[in-house]
Scaffold this motif. Sequence first.
Motif, PDB file in Angstrom:
ATOM      1  N   GLU A  61       0.820  -1.210   0.000  1.00  0.00           N
ATOM      2  CA  GLU A  61       0.000   0.000   0.000  1.00  0.00           C
ATOM      3  C   GLU A  61       0.861   1.269   0.000  1.00  0.00           C
ATOM      4  O   GLU A  61       0.443   2.318   0.501  1.00  0.00           O
ATOM      5  N   LEU A  86      -6.304   3.375  -1.290  1.00  0.00           N
ATOM      6  CA  LEU A  86      -6.437   2.504  -0.129  1.00  0.00           C
ATOM      7  C   LEU A  86      -7.706   1.658  -0.209  1.00  0.00           C
ATOM      8  O   LEU A  86      -7.721   0.491   0.192  1.00  0.00           O
ATOM      9  N   ALA A 115      -7.059  -1.217  -2.409  1.00  0.00           N
ATOM     10  CA  ALA A 115      -6.175  -2.221  -1.815  1.00  0.00           C
ATOM     11  C   ALA A 115      -6.856  -3.033  -0.722  1.00  0.00           C
ATOM     12  O   ALA A 115      -6.537  -4.212  -0.534  1.00  0.00           O
TER      13      ALA A 115
END
Length: 671
Positions: free
Chosen positions: A60, A115, A118
């Motif tokens: 990330e 984010l 992910a």
Amino acid sequence: MVARALQALSIAALVLTAFVAVTAVGGSPTDDLAVKWLYNGLMAGAAAICLVRVLRTRAERAAWSCFAIALVTYTAGEAVWTAAYAGRAGAPYPSAADALWLLFYPASYAGIVLLVRARVHEFRASLWLDGLLGALTAAAFGAALVFPTVRAATHGSAGVVATTLAYPLGDLVLLGLAVGLLALTGWRPGRAWTLIALALAANAVGDTLYTYQSANGTWTDGSLNDVLFPVAALLIAWAAHQPPARRTGSPESWRVVLMPAALALTALALGAYGLFAGLDQLAAALLVAAGLVALVRFGLIFDENQRLLHASRKEAKTDALTGLANRRALMRDLPRALSQLEAAAPRALVLFDLDGFKRYNDSFGHPAGDALLARLGGQLRDAIKPFGRTYRLGGDEFCILVRASGPGLESVITAACAALTEHGDGFEVRSSHGAVVMPGDTRDASDALRLADQRMYGRKGSRPSAAGRQTRDVLLGLLRERQPQLHDHLRDVARLARPVGERLGMGTEALDELNRAAELHDIGKVAVPDAILDKRAPLDAEEWAFMRRHTTIGQRILGAAAALRPVARIVRASQERWDGQGYPDGLAGTQIPLGARIVLVCDAFDAMTRDRPYRPSLSREQALAELRRCAGGQFDPCVVEAFCDVLGVRTESVSLSTSGGAAPRQSRTSR
């Protein structure tokens, strides 16, 4: 070392935050330059914590790089403002600090998007709608409270207006994203997502309050509101070092209904407020959009509930291992099929039980046994699909409900048996079956299942290795040792009975029951003394009473074996007469099982053509004439006719002995 440094930096940041808050509440001069640099140091510390996360961990990295950029640019804006413009009159607007502050928004948006990609792995439509509803409601709320004042106080050049409006618009989007984030996680965000949402909300609220107070002239430097910005930065930095929680709310969670309902009620309350106080055009547009999304969302909730209800109903009627319909589904379908029966379109219920499966399961284990059941169930479904429906009743029992059209049923059953057969190194699995044709055999669902079950276990018992077959062999062996002539008589009766049953259209299961009943119909005579069986003189009343017990004795003997219970029923009725004067129950006509009527005719013919202690044998022609003479009295005329046809004798027209008021006559059969 890195972990300890991060811990120390976090503690220092918390201390500085507390200091700023205390001085703001106490009215201390937090606008002093020293305090400003402490404030900037706090922001820089938060940015440093986020940068360490980017440098230490590859996972990330792009998302947290965007957040780090957002914190760095915001901190840089604070530093530029403190160094160049703080405490000076005539500071330019917009300034270089404004450009750096505004960069916080797009960098934060990019970090959130990366984010979400992910960490959120289930993008259901309901989650997207919840996120959109939350974002629109939050944005409408902020726009209704802040935007009118900001817009009214905004004037000047295009750059001034654009910069002034950019802050509240960016904050509205940020506030909407904070609520939308929670929705995208199914309202179960975990620690990291909660910290990020709180950080975005704190920054949006702080900046919105600053913009609102600046617009109406109530803002003062160093207020408690200033604490929200470093708190937001610290929350993002803290979230950067939390382990990811990759989970979303389940469709059955109460949150997925309660939270959209709370957002919809908030939007409704805001709309009610707008009816009296009036709403800004932007707030009204956002509110209308939120209402439309709420309608779609609750429509989706209804659709999801309907799907869940349908799925649960389907699961309740589906076997989990094979995917076939289960016993509950059969008990629903069977009465429905019986209610729709027509003479031209009969149905057949066929039960199957696997032979050799227990040995396979014990040899290869339960997982292999489950795989075999699933495989055989799939083969059976494919074989039966053109003709009807397939069920698994539990264990190694299967069932089919199919159209029964004469000889076509036998081919369907053959195909089903082939589908339920598998053999390999050291094992062989096959099936026994029992079939019931409706409405010919029965019109009752429970009776159909009972009869099919009896026939299935009867067929299973006819296999050489089956307990029923072994019981039958033991009983015949006992007769052969005790009364060889009686054993031969039973064997010959069985040879005569089966072709007669075929001539009368009996099915495979019924023929098997008939054959075994013919072989064992005199088994009760093992309890009759030889003195009675071999007596040359006529039997007296007491001896006849003893003799007539042999059918009920035979029923009790055979009924002890579950596989022979259908046979026991025929044996009990094997001395019942067509005219109702037989024993033991006095049945008449079609009340007597067809198998018992056939056994009676074949038994009488074989007995009459054998020498007996009390009389010599009759010729074949004499015995047939005796059968014809007693047809309609002792014997079923249709059975007599079929028997004569099987022997190749033309049946002459029979004048029933009961006509003209004459008393019924009885053939000279065996005792």
